[in-house]
Design a protein around this motif. Structure first.
Motif, PDB file in Angstrom:
ATOM      1  N   MET A   1      62.563  61.165 -60.967  1.00  0.00           N
ATOM      2  CA  MET A   1      61.413  61.759 -60.297  1.00  0.00           C
ATOM      3  C   MET A   1      60.212  60.826 -60.457  1.00  0.00           C
ATOM      4  O   MET A   1      59.900  60.409 -61.558  1.00  0.00           O
ATOM      5  CB  MET A   1      61.129  63.118 -60.931  1.00  0.00           C
ATOM      6  CG  MET A   1      60.014  63.886 -60.270  1.00  0.00           C
ATOM      7  SD  MET A   1      60.246  64.306 -58.540  1.00  0.00           S
ATOM      8  CE  MET A   1      61.809  65.139 -58.591  1.00  0.00           C
ATOM      9  N   THR A   2      59.563  60.519 -59.345  1.00  0.00           N
ATOM     10  CA  THR A   2      58.405  59.627 -59.406  1.00  0.00           C
ATOM     11  C   THR A   2      57.117  60.444 -59.327  1.00  0.00           C
ATOM     12  O   THR A   2      57.115  61.573 -58.810  1.00  0.00           O
ATOM     13  CB  THR A   2      58.423  58.615 -58.247  1.00  0.00           C
ATOM     14  OG1 THR A   2      58.318  59.337 -57.018  1.00  0.00           O
ATOM     15  CG2 THR A   2      59.695  57.786 -58.255  1.00  0.00           C
ATOM     16  N   ILE A   3      56.059  59.846 -59.819  1.00  0.00           N
ATOM     17  CA  ILE A   3      54.762  60.515 -59.778  1.00  0.00           C
ATOM     18  C   ILE A   3      54.322  60.732 -58.326  1.00  0.00           C
ATOM     19  O   ILE A   3      53.673  61.728 -58.013  1.00  0.00           O
ATOM     20  CB  ILE A   3      53.732  59.714 -60.601  1.00  0.00           C
ATOM     21  CG1 ILE A   3      52.641  60.632 -61.114  1.00  0.00           C
ATOM     22  CG2 ILE A   3      53.155  58.567 -59.829  1.00  0.00           C
ATOM     23  CD1 ILE A   3      51.818  60.027 -62.222  1.00  0.00           C
ATOM     24  N   GLU A   4      54.734  59.821 -57.433  1.00  0.00           N
ATOM     25  CA  GLU A   4      54.360  59.943 -56.021  1.00  0.00           C
ATOM     26  C   GLU A   4      54.946  61.202 -55.392  1.00  0.00           C
ATOM     27  O   GLU A   4      54.282  61.871 -54.603  1.00  0.00           O
ATOM     28  CB  GLU A   4      54.824  58.717 -55.219  1.00  0.00           C
ATOM     29  CG  GLU A   4      54.032  57.456 -55.499  1.00  0.00           C
ATOM     30  CD  GLU A   4      54.506  56.727 -56.753  1.00  0.00           C
ATOM     31  OE1 GLU A   4      55.679  56.894 -57.155  1.00  0.00           O
ATOM     32  OE2 GLU A   4      53.693  56.008 -57.357  1.00  0.00           O
ATOM     33  N   LYS A   5      56.190  61.529 -55.740  1.00  0.00           N
ATOM     34  CA  LYS A   5      56.820  62.734 -55.182  1.00  0.00           C
ATOM     35  C   LYS A   5      56.079  63.990 -55.623  1.00  0.00           C
ATOM     36  O   LYS A   5      55.881  64.917 -54.836  1.00  0.00           O
ATOM     37  CB  LYS A   5      58.289  62.825 -55.619  1.00  0.00           C
ATOM     38  CG  LYS A   5      59.191  61.861 -54.892  1.00  0.00           C
ATOM     39  CD  LYS A   5      60.636  62.069 -55.293  1.00  0.00           C
ATOM     40  CE  LYS A   5      61.539  61.091 -54.571  1.00  0.00           C
ATOM     41  NZ  LYS A   5      62.940  61.249 -54.955  1.00  0.00           N
ATOM     42  N   PHE A  66      49.632  67.134 -66.702  1.00  0.00           N
ATOM     43  CA  PHE A  66      50.234  66.111 -65.840  1.00  0.00           C
ATOM     44  C   PHE A  66      49.151  65.353 -65.080  1.00  0.00           C
ATOM     45  O   PHE A  66      48.191  65.938 -64.594  1.00  0.00           O
ATOM     46  CB  PHE A  66      51.183  66.774 -64.834  1.00  0.00           C
ATOM     47  CG  PHE A  66      51.656  65.841 -63.758  1.00  0.00           C
ATOM     48  CD1 PHE A  66      52.662  64.919 -64.017  1.00  0.00           C
ATOM     49  CD2 PHE A  66      51.083  65.859 -62.500  1.00  0.00           C
ATOM     50  CE1 PHE A  66      53.083  64.042 -63.036  1.00  0.00           C
ATOM     51  CE2 PHE A  66      51.501  64.988 -61.516  1.00  0.00           C
ATOM     52  CZ  PHE A  66      52.509  64.079 -61.794  1.00  0.00           C
ATOM     53  N   GLY A  67      49.348  64.045 -64.948  1.00  0.00           N
ATOM     54  CA  GLY A  67      48.495  63.213 -64.102  1.00  0.00           C
ATOM     55  C   GLY A  67      47.076  63.056 -64.625  1.00  0.00           C
ATOM     56  O   GLY A  67      46.622  63.818 -65.465  1.00  0.00           O
ATOM     57  N   GLU A 101      61.209  67.186 -65.085  1.00  0.00           N
ATOM     58  CA  GLU A 101      62.162  66.096 -64.822  1.00  0.00           C
ATOM     59  C   GLU A 101      61.472  64.750 -64.987  1.00  0.00           C
ATOM     60  O   GLU A 101      62.048  63.816 -65.551  1.00  0.00           O
ATOM     61  CB  GLU A 101      62.716  66.240 -63.391  1.00  0.00           C
ATOM     62  CG  GLU A 101      63.807  65.249 -63.068  1.00  0.00           C
ATOM     63  CD  GLU A 101      64.346  65.409 -61.657  1.00  0.00           C
ATOM     64  OE1 GLU A 101      64.638  64.373 -61.027  1.00  0.00           O
ATOM     65  OE2 GLU A 101      64.438  66.553 -61.177  1.00  0.00           O
ATOM     66  N   TYR A 102      60.234  64.638 -64.523  1.00  0.00           N
ATOM     67  CA  TYR A 102      59.465  63.397 -64.661  1.00  0.00           C
ATOM     68  C   TYR A 102      59.264  63.056 -66.134  1.00  0.00           C
ATOM     69  O   TYR A 102      59.372  61.887 -66.531  1.00  0.00           O
ATOM     70  CB  TYR A 102      58.115  63.551 -63.954  1.00  0.00           C
ATOM     71  CG  TYR A 102      57.168  62.402 -64.178  1.00  0.00           C
ATOM     72  CD1 TYR A 102      57.372  61.185 -63.537  1.00  0.00           C
ATOM     73  CD2 TYR A 102      56.081  62.523 -65.033  1.00  0.00           C
ATOM     74  CE1 TYR A 102      56.505  60.110 -63.738  1.00  0.00           C
ATOM     75  CE2 TYR A 102      55.222  61.460 -65.251  1.00  0.00           C
ATOM     76  CZ  TYR A 102      55.442  60.261 -64.598  1.00  0.00           C
ATOM     77  OH  TYR A 102      54.587  59.207 -64.800  1.00  0.00           O
ATOM     78  N   ARG A 103      58.990  64.046 -66.946  1.00  0.00           N
ATOM     79  CA  ARG A 103      58.763  63.826 -68.392  1.00  0.00           C
ATOM     80  C   ARG A 103      60.016  63.350 -69.120  1.00  0.00           C
ATOM     81  O   ARG A 103      59.934  62.626 -70.086  1.00  0.00           O
ATOM     82  CB  ARG A 103      58.287  65.132 -69.040  1.00  0.00           C
ATOM     83  CG  ARG A 103      56.861  65.426 -68.723  1.00  0.00           C
ATOM     84  CD  ARG A 103      56.167  66.000 -69.925  1.00  0.00           C
ATOM     85  NE  ARG A 103      54.797  66.313 -69.627  1.00  0.00           N
ATOM     86  CZ  ARG A 103      54.338  67.545 -69.506  1.00  0.00           C
ATOM     87  NH1 ARG A 103      55.138  68.566 -69.685  1.00  0.00           N
ATOM     88  NH2 ARG A 103      53.067  67.739 -69.241  1.00  0.00           N
TER      89      ARG A 103
END
Length: 105
Positions: A1-5, A66-67, A101-103
């Motif tokens: 999973m990317t931050i862009e998604k 997040f972010g 999922e990103y984490r």
């Protein structure tokens, strides 16, 4: 999973009208149980993180950090944002799974 998604999905939620921003608005909506998820920027102050986390836990609302402020603001097409509230259960559930999922990666 990317931050862009994740950022793109936040933008979709914003366009769908399922996003609230602003500390007082979010705290008020937490108390009225209108939010399904609260997202706080990683570069928010520790005091802000603690305040929102404890409020979310007491009202049983999902909470994620997040972010950055800039990334969250950009995702919504606005200026920097420290906190975001999601009002829709579907968007909230998907964002929680995407952030988790990103984490892991």
């Amino acid at each position: 999973m990317t931050i862009e998604k994740i950022v793109n999905f936040l933008g979709l939620a914003m366009r769908a009208g399922k996003v609230k921003t602003g500390e007082s608005v979010i705290l008020n909506d937490i108390k009225k149980n209108r939010l399904k998820l609260v997202i706080i920027a990683t570069d928010a102050s520790e005091n802000t993180k603690t305040k929102f986390q404890s409020k979310c836990e007491s009202y049983h609302i999902s909470f994620r950090i997040f972010g950055t402020r800039a990334e969250l603001g950009q995702a919504l097409g606005k200026a920097e944002r420290v906190n975001i509230g999601i009002t829709d259960q579907g968007f909230a559930k998907k964002l929680v799974s995407m952030i988790d999922e990103y984490r892991k990666e």
